[in-house]
Design an enzyme around this catalytic site. Structure first.
Site, PDB file in Angstrom:
ATOM      1  N   LYS A 115     -20.382-164.598 -45.658  1.00 10.48           N
ATOM      2  CA  LYS A 115     -21.196-164.298 -44.535  1.00 10.48           C
ATOM      3  C   LYS A 115     -22.531-165.169 -43.988  1.00 10.48           C
ATOM      4  O   LYS A 115     -22.743-165.348 -42.856  1.00 10.48           O
ATOM      5  CB  LYS A 115     -21.526-162.695 -44.339  1.00 10.48           C
ATOM      6  CG  LYS A 115     -20.219-161.753 -44.444  1.00 10.48           C
ATOM      7  CD  LYS A 115     -20.910-160.502 -44.139  1.00 10.48           C
ATOM      8  CE  LYS A 115     -19.596-159.478 -44.008  1.00 10.48           C
ATOM      9  NZ  LYS A 115     -19.934-157.986 -44.216  1.00 10.48           N
ATOM     10  N   LYS A 197      -5.222-163.287 -43.404  1.00 11.57           N
ATOM     11  CA  LYS A 197      -5.182-161.784 -42.845  1.00 11.57           C
ATOM     12  C   LYS A 197      -5.470-161.443 -41.564  1.00 11.57           C
ATOM     13  O   LYS A 197      -6.390-162.010 -41.098  1.00 11.57           O
ATOM     14  CB  LYS A 197      -6.560-161.343 -43.969  1.00 11.57           C
ATOM     15  CG  LYS A 197      -6.528-159.744 -44.157  1.00 11.57           C
ATOM     16  CD  LYS A 197      -7.618-159.399 -45.091  1.00 11.57           C
ATOM     17  CE  LYS A 197      -8.146-158.137 -44.606  1.00 11.57           C
ATOM     18  NZ  LYS A 197      -9.369-157.630 -45.535  1.00 11.57           N
ATOM     19  N   LYS A 200     -10.163-158.619 -37.101  1.00 13.19           N
ATOM     20  CA  LYS A 200     -10.520-158.269 -35.683  1.00 13.19           C
ATOM     21  C   LYS A 200     -11.178-159.110 -34.905  1.00 13.19           C
ATOM     22  O   LYS A 200     -11.255-159.282 -33.830  1.00 13.19           O
ATOM     23  CB  LYS A 200     -11.343-157.014 -35.832  1.00 13.19           C
ATOM     24  CG  LYS A 200     -12.553-157.086 -36.777  1.00 13.19           C
ATOM     25  CD  LYS A 200     -13.269-155.750 -37.003  1.00 13.19           C
ATOM     26  CE  LYS A 200     -14.294-155.604 -38.084  1.00 13.19           C
ATOM     27  NZ  LYS A 200     -14.911-154.265 -38.314  1.00 13.19           N
TER      28      LYS A 200
END
Ligand code: TRP
Length: 335
Positions: A115, A197, A200
């Site tokens: 992140k 994966k 969103k």
């Protein structure tokens, strides 16, 4: 609360709409857990603040997540479905636990590294201590088991480490939580790149199916799913990741095994198979979406559920918080 039931805790961040990956991988599997466990499911809105949010959208997204939980089948009378930010004990315990967590431990968290690379302009302290807040979430409820995906496993491990460290000094304050190992959902991959994966935030609009996509959109996205040139529906995640991913999705909806799916589509082309998967997903989601839309309008019902469960969560959380505060030597409030 029934004494003999073990406690299960989980939640999702209150950001964006969920994907069918979140649904088949987590939410759908949560709805029957309350038969065996005393379940707590949080709308993890405090964690979402580690990334800058638009306040209006954020508030709506949290509400939407709550409604989706309920629409997907998490009965708020049987599960404690509540807002993390409505129970101040989470941040209070997080502070205590911060003082029992080492910088070096937090530095090793792969999610923090990922992140901070992604949000290089906003590497805030909240992002760094994110796992400690998550530890507080879990430990406040004397949780036995936590259903989490692989990506959150490291956070569960640090939770256990922090709890053990605290218990070693002060006695048995926290239950040491375990990962929930039971029937867990499939990991759904991107429809555009089945080695990644489903996410969103994918830039390719055809990569991700959202829980709130309408039937036509769902079917169209599945029709466009990337596969291979073999034209044979066969389960082989390494050699045929696209087809295998579609088979996983189909299996999540129908409960069929890969062998059953292979024989169902024996001799049929990918076009037929993709359409069948798309239609199956669309018809599974249609009633969830209808209920979701109904719930968003039924403000009074949802507000009532939130209030009741916020209070229930606070009751249990405060018990643990008071104990931890007393153990470290903070002075009790005079009542
Ligand atoms: N970090 C989790 C995620 O992003 C969400 C979360 C926050 C959570 N607190 C939790 C999950 C406690 C399980 C238990 O998926």
């Amino acid at each position: 609360m029934e004494d003999n039931k073990k406690i299960l805790y989980s939640g999702m961040q209150a950001t964006n709409t969920l994907t069918i990956g979140n649904y088949f991988g987590a939410l759908k599997n949560w709805v029957t857990l309350n038969e065996e466990y005393e379940c707590f499911f949080g709308v993890m809105d405090l964690h979402s603040l580690t990334v800058r949010q638009n306040p209006t959208e954020f508030r709506q997204n949290a509400r939407k997540l709550y409604a989706l939980y309920v629409a997907a089948g998490l009965d708020p009378k049987k599960n404690c479905v509540y807002y993390q930010s409505h129970v101040p004990a989470h941040t209070q315990l997080a502070w205590l636990l911060d003082c029992f967590t080492y910088m070096g431990e937090l530095n090793r968290m792969t999610q923090f590294k990922d992140k901070s690379a992604k949000h290089a302009d906003n590497i805030n302290a909240g992002l760094f201590t994110y796992p400690v807040l998550m530890a507080a979430d879990i430990l406040l409820y004397q949780t036995d088991v936590v259903p989490v995906g692989k990506d959150q496993m490291q956070h569960l491990e640090i939770t256990r480490d922090i709890a053990e460290r605290f218990n070693n000094i002060y006695g048995d304050v926290f239950k040491i939580p375990e990962a929930y190992i039971g029937k867990s959902g499939a990991k759904i991959m991107s429809l555009a790149d089945p080695t990644k994966k489903m996410s969103k935030s994918d830039e390719n609009v055809n990569a991700t199916v959202f829980l709130t996509d309408d039937s036509d959109t769902i079917i169209r996205k599945f029709k466009k799913a990337v596969t291979d040139s073999e034209a044979c529906v066969k389960y082989d995640p390494k050699g045929k990741p696209g087809i295998s991913n579609l088979m996983d999705v189909y299996s999540c909806v129908t409960g069929k095994t890969s062998a059953e799916i292979e024989s169902e589509f024996d001799g049929k082309g990918y076009g037929d198979f993709k359409l069948a998967v798309g239609e199956a997903v669309a018809s599974e989601l249609a009633p969830v979406q209808a209920e979701y839309n109904r719930l968003l309008k039924d403000k009074e019902y949802i507000n009532g559920c939130i209030k009741e469960n916020d209070e229930k969560a606070a009751y249990f959380a405060n018990k643990t918080l008071r104990k931890a505060m007393k153990k470290v030597g903070l002075t009790e409030m005079i009542r």
